[in-house]
Design an enzyme around this catalytic site. Structure first.
Site, short mmCIF file in Angstrom:
data_model
loop_
_atom_site.label_atom_id
_atom_site.label_comp_id
_atom_site.label_asym_id
_atom_site.label_seq_id
_atom_site.Cartn_x
_atom_site.Cartn_y
_atom_site.Cartn_z
N TYR A 165 0.83 -1.20 0.00
CA TYR A 165 0.00 0.00 0.00
C TYR A 165 0.86 1.25 0.00
O TYR A 165 2.04 1.23 0.38
CB TYR A 165 -0.90 0.04 1.24
CG TYR A 165 -0.13 0.20 2.54
CD1 TYR A 165 0.12 1.46 3.08
CD2 TYR A 165 0.38 -0.92 3.21
CE1 TYR A 165 0.84 1.60 4.24
CE2 TYR A 165 1.10 -0.77 4.38
CZ TYR A 165 1.33 0.49 4.90
OH TYR A 165 2.06 0.63 6.05
N PHE A 175 2.53 9.66 3.47
CA PHE A 175 2.83 9.52 4.89
C PHE A 175 3.25 8.10 5.26
O PHE A 175 3.79 7.88 6.33
CB PHE A 175 1.66 9.97 5.76
CG PHE A 175 0.37 9.25 5.50
CD1 PHE A 175 0.12 8.01 6.05
CD2 PHE A 175 -0.61 9.83 4.71
CE1 PHE A 175 -1.06 7.34 5.82
CE2 PHE A 175 -1.81 9.19 4.47
CZ PHE A 175 -2.03 7.93 5.03
N ASP A 176 2.99 7.15 4.38
CA ASP A 176 3.39 5.77 4.67
C ASP A 176 3.33 4.96 3.38
O ASP A 176 2.44 5.18 2.55
CB ASP A 176 2.48 5.15 5.72
CG ASP A 176 3.04 3.85 6.29
OD1 ASP A 176 4.23 3.56 6.05
OD2 ASP A 176 2.29 3.12 6.97
N ILE A 193 -7.99 0.74 10.85
CA ILE A 193 -9.04 1.74 10.81
C ILE A 193 -10.26 1.24 10.03
O ILE A 193 -10.16 0.36 9.18
CB ILE A 193 -8.53 3.06 10.19
CG1 ILE A 193 -7.98 2.84 8.78
CG2 ILE A 193 -7.50 3.71 11.09
CD1 ILE A 193 -7.56 4.12 8.08
N TYR A 219 -8.67 8.33 11.34
CA TYR A 219 -8.20 8.60 12.71
C TYR A 219 -8.98 9.73 13.38
O TYR A 219 -8.59 10.19 14.45
CB TYR A 219 -6.71 8.93 12.67
CG TYR A 219 -5.88 7.75 12.20
CD1 TYR A 219 -5.58 6.69 13.05
CD2 TYR A 219 -5.43 7.68 10.88
CE1 TYR A 219 -4.83 5.61 12.62
CE2 TYR A 219 -4.69 6.60 10.44
CZ TYR A 219 -4.39 5.57 11.30
OH TYR A 219 -3.66 4.50 10.87
N PHE A 235 -5.53 5.75 0.04
CA PHE A 235 -4.65 4.59 0.03
C PHE A 235 -4.80 3.85 -1.30
O PHE A 235 -5.92 3.58 -1.74
CB PHE A 235 -5.00 3.61 1.15
CG PHE A 235 -4.59 4.05 2.52
CD1 PHE A 235 -3.31 3.80 2.99
CD2 PHE A 235 -5.48 4.71 3.35
CE1 PHE A 235 -2.93 4.20 4.26
CE2 PHE A 235 -5.12 5.11 4.62
CZ PHE A 235 -3.84 4.85 5.08
#
Length: 247
Positions: A165, A175-176, A193, A219, A235
Site C-alpha cells: 500500500y 505519509f506511509d 481503521i 483517525y 490509500f
C-alpha cells in the site's frame, strides 16, 4: 495542530540556567568547539535555544507574542545567578501565561480542525463525481485499479491479510508506504481503521483498489504519526494474500 503547546516547559530553560549559575562564564564572540566538552556545553545551549525558538514561533503563528529580548535577558541573568524572579515567581508567571493563552490555542486548534475537515469533505464531494469512483453508505469511496482474478475470494473482518500500500493526504503528501519500504504488511483486518476494514472486504485477492477514506473512518480528530488530525486519507492498496486461503 500537531502539538498543543505547553509553555510551562519553558521553565526548564530557566531552571537549567539557574542550576549552572556557579560556573557561569562571560560570553565571548569567539566560539571554540575543539574538545568534546566544548561541543557538549555548546550543544546544551543550542538545544535549549532551539526548543525556546520553536515554542515561540508556534505561539507567534497564533498571534501570541513574547518579548524575545526579555527572554534572553532572563536566561542570561539566571545563568549568572542574578535572576530578578525567585522560583515561586517564575512558576506563577509561567502558569499565568499558560492560562491566558490556553483559550487562544484551543480556538486555533478547533479552527484548524474545522478547516481540514471541510477540505476533506469538499475533496470527497468532487471526487465522487469522477468516473469509476463508487461511494458506500458509510461515506467510503473506492476505485478499482486492477480487478484481480475472477471469482477470487475476499477477506472477512476476522482474516489476516497481506498487502502492499501507499498512503497519501489529499495534497499528495505520502505519509506511509510499504511499496517504498519494499516489504508487504501483514495484519489482522479487524485491527486497522474502519475505512480499511470496509474497503478490503470489497477486494478480491490479487486486486488493487484506491480507497478514499473520510476522517471519521480514519483517525478522526486525532493525529497519527505524520497524519494531521481530521485528515481525509487516500490509500492505493494491493491485496496480496489472505491467511488460510488456498485459492
Amino acid at each position: 495542530m500537531k502539538k498543543v503547546l505547553k509553555v510551562t516547559a519553558l521553565a526548564t530553560v530557566v531552571a537549567l540556567a539557574a542550576g549552572c549559575k556557579d560556573n557561569a562564564q562571560p560570553v565571548t564572540e569567539e566560539v571554540k568547539l575543539d574538545t568534546p566538552e566544548q561541543k557538549a556545553a555548546y550543544a546544551m545551549g543550542a538545544s535549549l535555544g532551539n526548543y525556546a525558538d520553536q515554542t515561540l514561533k508556534q505561539q507567534e503563528e497564533m498571534g501570541i507574542t513574547i518579548d524575545r529580548e526579555l527572554l534572553k535577558k532572563g536566561f542570561m541573568e539566571a545563568l549568572g545567578g542574578e535572576s530578578k524572579l525567585n522560583d515561586e515567581e517564575i512558576r506563577t508567571a509561567l502558569q499565568g501565561h499558560e492560562e491566558r493563552i490556553r483559550p487562544i490555542i484551543e480556538k486555533k486548534v478547533q479552527e484548524r480542525l474545522d478547516e481540514d475537515r471541510k477540505k476533506g469533505v469538499d475533496f470527497l464531494k468532487e471526487n465522487a463525481k469522477k468516473e469509476g469512483v463508487k461511494t458506500t453508505d458509510s461515506g467510503l469511496q473506492y476505485e478499482v485499479v486492477e480487478a484481480g482474478e475472477e471469482g477470487a475470494v475476499k477477506p472477512s473482518a476476522e482474516d489476516q491479510v497481506t498487502v502492499h500500500y501507499t498512503g497519501t493526504l489529499i495534497d499528495g503528501t505520502v505519509f506511509d508506504s510499504s511499496v517504498e519500504r519494499g516489504q508487504p504488511a501483514t495484519f489482522p483486518l479487524n485491527g486497522v481503521i474502519k475505512g480499511w476494514q470496509e474497503g478490503l472486504q470489497l477486494m478480491p485477492k490479487g486486486s488493487k483498489y484506491k480507497l478514499y477514506i473520510p476522517a471519521e473512518l480514519g483517525y478522526g480528530d486525532q493525529a497519527a504519526g505524520s497524519i494531521p488530525p481530521a485528515s481525509t486519507l487516500i490509500f492505493e492498496v494491493e491485496l496480496l494474500d489472505i491467511a488460510g486461503d488456498k485459492k
